[in-house]
Enzyme design. Sequence first.
Site, mmCIF file in Angstrom:
data_model
loop_
_atom_site.group_PDB
_atom_site.id
_atom_site.type_symbol
_atom_site.label_atom_id
_atom_site.label_comp_id
_atom_site.label_asym_id
_atom_site.label_seq_id
_atom_site.Cartn_x
_atom_site.Cartn_y
_atom_site.Cartn_z
ATOM 1 N N SER A 233 36.941 44.229 41.238
ATOM 2 C CA SER A 233 36.338 43.068 41.194
ATOM 3 C C SER A 233 36.332 43.238 43.136
ATOM 4 C CB SER A 233 37.063 42.230 41.121
ATOM 5 O OG SER A 233 36.513 41.257 41.300
ATOM 6 N N TYR B 290 42.457 35.354 38.947
ATOM 7 C CA TYR B 290 42.058 36.290 38.775
ATOM 8 C C TYR B 290 41.905 37.453 39.986
ATOM 9 C CZ TYR B 290 37.585 38.868 37.800
ATOM 10 O OH TYR B 290 36.330 40.258 37.221
#
Length: 273
Positions: free
Chosen positions: A134, A147
Amino acid sequence: MSGKRVVVVTGGGTGIGEATARLLRAEGHQVVVSGRRSEPLRRLEREIGVLAYPSDVGDPEAVDGLVRAALGAYGRIDGVVLNAGVGRGGAVGDLSLEDWDEVMRINVTGPLLLLRAAIPHLLESRGAVVAVASVSALRNGMGNAPYATSKAALLQLCRSVAVDYGRRGVRANTVCPSWVRTEMADRRMARFAAETGLGEGGVAAAYEEATRPLPLGRPGEPREVAEAIGWLLSPAASYVNGAVLTVDGGATALDPGTLAFDFHVEPRGDGGA
């Protein structure tokens, strides 16, 4: 990896994983898809002929079973797409340890387990790995500690494979998407819409607002990320190893300090928007 290949795709039932499985099957490759939810995997199995193997990538026995299933069906493994992931939020001072442990188990330990099980077979086929990280591995946002940390760790795990096994013919690369229309992103956008009172526009309005500052000014589609993954798996990327490919609409090319010159940004609450 020339010719028709056998590729294992985790998190393969929806979103980027599903799009990748569809793209690979359309090119004639054999695909094994895993995920914790059986129904989306079985649907793909019926529709496009993948091999569905419902499993939890954080469970060592399940991962070993996934690799055995691929070998039993096709006799080899040429590629692995590390796409399974979960998102949990929280700043360092207030996140729950349960959320932290779950994110690390799925986003980091799961890929490690699959790589450990698949490496001997990837060495035989001189295969390739693609990790789906990501932009959070490269840039951070408010309340995103678990995350972002997990995706940065995944990036370096993939680079470790590139460095340790490149001389033996295995390539490993990472893609870093920004906002892409997936189930997980939809859930985050639904919360954003509720928090900010976007009203009837809902998720679509949330995507529009969140991506307006991006140079492309829109969210990505799963197929757009799948195309990048497919290329990295293919012989066309034969000298690409240890790379980090941003598939982010230009998000990481943008200097946020210049936003005020082109956009009117109004922070919302303590955490902003």
